[in-house]
Design a protein around this motif. Sequence first.
Motif, PDB file in Angstrom:
ATOM      1  N   GLN A   1      62.136  42.812 118.802  1.00  0.00           N
ATOM      2  CA  GLN A   1      60.784  43.001 119.339  1.00  0.00           C
ATOM      3  C   GLN A   1      59.777  43.159 118.202  1.00  0.00           C
ATOM      4  O   GLN A   1      58.671  42.597 118.249  1.00  0.00           O
ATOM      5  N   GLN A   2      60.176  43.896 117.168  1.00  0.00           N
ATOM      6  CA  GLN A   2      59.274  44.047 116.007  1.00  0.00           C
ATOM      7  C   GLN A   2      59.062  42.700 115.323  1.00  0.00           C
ATOM      8  O   GLN A   2      57.950  42.380 114.887  1.00  0.00           O
TER       9      GLN A   2
ATOM     10  N   CYS B   1      56.552  40.743 117.430  1.00  0.00           N
ATOM     11  CA  CYS B   1      55.176  41.228 117.269  1.00  0.00           C
ATOM     12  C   CYS B   1      54.649  40.944 115.864  1.00  0.00           C
ATOM     13  O   CYS B   1      53.460  40.644 115.686  1.00  0.00           O
TER      14      CYS B   1
ATOM     15  N   VAL C   1      46.632  42.352 124.651  1.00  0.00           N
ATOM     16  CA  VAL C   1      47.823  43.155 124.345  1.00  0.00           C
ATOM     17  C   VAL C   1      48.072  44.160 125.464  1.00  0.00           C
ATOM     18  O   VAL C   1      47.143  44.790 125.968  1.00  0.00           O
TER      19      VAL C   1
ATOM     20  N   PHE D   1      52.978  42.011 123.839  1.00  0.00           N
ATOM     21  CA  PHE D   1      53.324  43.327 124.415  1.00  0.00           C
ATOM     22  C   PHE D   1      54.024  44.174 123.351  1.00  0.00           C
ATOM     23  O   PHE D   1      54.807  43.656 122.549  1.00  0.00           O
ATOM     24  N   LYS D   2      53.743  45.487 123.393  1.00  0.00           N
ATOM     25  CA  LYS D   2      54.374  46.379 122.404  1.00  0.00           C
ATOM     26  C   LYS D   2      55.868  46.496 122.655  1.00  0.00           C
ATOM     27  O   LYS D   2      56.643  46.636 121.721  1.00  0.00           O
ATOM     28  N   HIS D   3      56.253  46.489 123.929  1.00  0.00           N
ATOM     29  CA  HIS D   3      57.674  46.688 124.270  1.00  0.00           C
ATOM     30  C   HIS D   3      58.212  45.493 125.038  1.00  0.00           C
ATOM     31  O   HIS D   3      57.492  44.901 125.845  1.00  0.00           O
TER      32      HIS D   3
ATOM     33  N   SER E   1      56.130  36.466 124.836  1.00  0.00           N
ATOM     34  CA  SER E   1      56.953  37.155 125.829  1.00  0.00           C
ATOM     35  C   SER E   1      57.745  36.088 126.569  1.00  0.00           C
ATOM     36  O   SER E   1      57.151  35.178 127.157  1.00  0.00           O
TER      37      SER E   1
ATOM     38  N   ASP F   1      51.220  47.158 127.046  1.00  0.00           N
ATOM     39  CA  ASP F   1      52.349  47.980 126.631  1.00  0.00           C
ATOM     40  C   ASP F   1      53.664  47.238 126.912  1.00  0.00           C
ATOM     41  O   ASP F   1      54.521  47.117 126.053  1.00  0.00           O
ATOM     42  N   GLN F   2      53.770  46.720 128.127  1.00  0.00           N
ATOM     43  CA  GLN F   2      54.973  45.984 128.531  1.00  0.00           C
ATOM     44  C   GLN F   2      54.606  45.037 129.669  1.00  0.00           C
ATOM     45  O   GLN F   2      53.698  45.326 130.450  1.00  0.00           O
TER      46      GLN F   2
END
Length: 527
Positions: free
Chosen positions: A424-425, A428, A461, A407-409, A340, A463-464
Amino acid sequence: MEWKNFDLLESYKKLEAMKETVNVKELMSGENGAKRVKEYQIPMASGMTYCYAAKQVDDKLLEVLQELADEAELADKYKALYNGAVINTGEKRLVLHQLTRGQLGDDVVADGINKREFYIAQQTRAAEFANKVHAGEIVNENGEKFTTAVQIGIGGSDLGPRALYLSLENWAKVNGTHKMEARFISNVDPDDASAVLASIDVAHSIFVLVSKSGTTLETLTNEAFVKNALTSAGLDPSKHMVAVTSETSPLAGNADYLDSFYMDDFIGGRYSSTSAVGGVILSLAFGPEVFGRILKGCAEEDELAKNADIKKNPAMLDALIGVYERNFLGYSSTAVLPYSQGLSRFPAHLQQLDMESNGKSVNRFGEKIDYVTGPAIFGEPGTNGQHSFYQLLHQGTGIIPLQFVGFKHNQMDNDVVIQGSTSQQKLCANVAAQIMAFACGKDDENCNKYFEGGRPSSIIVGDQLNPETLGTLLAHFENKVMFQGFVWNINSFDQEGVQLGKVLAKKVLAKETDGALTEYSKLLGIF
Ligand SMILES: O=P(O)(O)OC[C@H]1O[C@](O)(CO)[C@@H](O)[C@@H]1O
């Protein structure tokens, strides 16, 4: 409750007999690996997850780590800390940073003052001050609004607040809560202050001078540097500066500041981000409401840390795995790898938090100990680190345990699909790939292309990255460091090791040196 050296515990002997019994490469391969990832995770606050599947632990070892937690009375020691025991034995002080964000146990009254009420009162004052600055009720000499806040401080009076500001700067801009730009001056190198001053509009800047002791050479020098710049620009420094300090410091009660906000000796510098040390600058930058959300994320994680069951206490489990790696597997460093960009300075904050707290060779009673303590900490955000030092992490001769954060987002609304995936993908995908590459390695006839694997990691991990998850991360690491200090029976809340260098530097400046110190001073052009 008993404070015993680590090597006197029964569980120490048991763990010593369990060195190298777990093979990460084997356990993380195939279906077994998939099962481990699903099973070896525990919930954190703010919807985050701590996953330790790729660590060198199995159920048998976890049982002994639980025995260690019980035998070392970790939950009881934490309870004693938040109920106001003198945990900082070196300085004979209470350790109260958790009170800045919640009431975990009894009211703590010291010197006739309810400490939580004191910290909350300072937070309220900082919030009111920030609101007035935002509303244009506190303005510069020309009646104009301040647009920039500059923190002057070093160590704990810089690293945590700076890391937190950078973590949320972009998030706040996207979410409409970015009220003022923030900048930081810390180094006594004149180029630091000069560069910051050259990048801001001094007439519309408010300076937040932060020093708990009020005696730190770098900070006082930079204060004078800034005052000089203000005066040279025809401005009155007292209309541009606030102080954050302790009530007993030489800076306290000085009429030369617009206002003063207080913390106290019961909050160590590196644990002070949630006190006025971080509260003033973050309330100015993002508004008090966002600062409150960071505190909420911390408070929830602090609450989890009360649990005596290591499977319900991510900070305690993380701490114990780290102790096993350090004392029985012999790993001497740990890398912190946040995927991040917002967390770009978080590893620097953790460096001080961990190494200043647990870089000790004597126990909490000042007696020499015969086992190793805190690891060296370093880190960079992924994927930048991958193109820098990961070579050594993958194929170097030593093993360095890894602490990933993902983070997922992402934080900003902007992303693009290139070759079938978003950035972002891609980010990750890289973190998942790295965990598996480190754990399982790759066979190759060519030794140069062979990856041994068996390199342990964990991942947190969320979410954001937002105020709550950031607070949770901050408290997680503070509590991890605290639990490790308890296991090692050291005092994680003093820092005598930073004194000697300061004393010698003063001698150099007073020209009271001899021998090699004189020669080094000449070499550096001081004499
Ligand atoms: O806030 P102060 O008193 O200026 O101290 C700054 C920093 O200096 C240190 O004492 C280390 O030199 C840190 O522990 C502390 O965070």
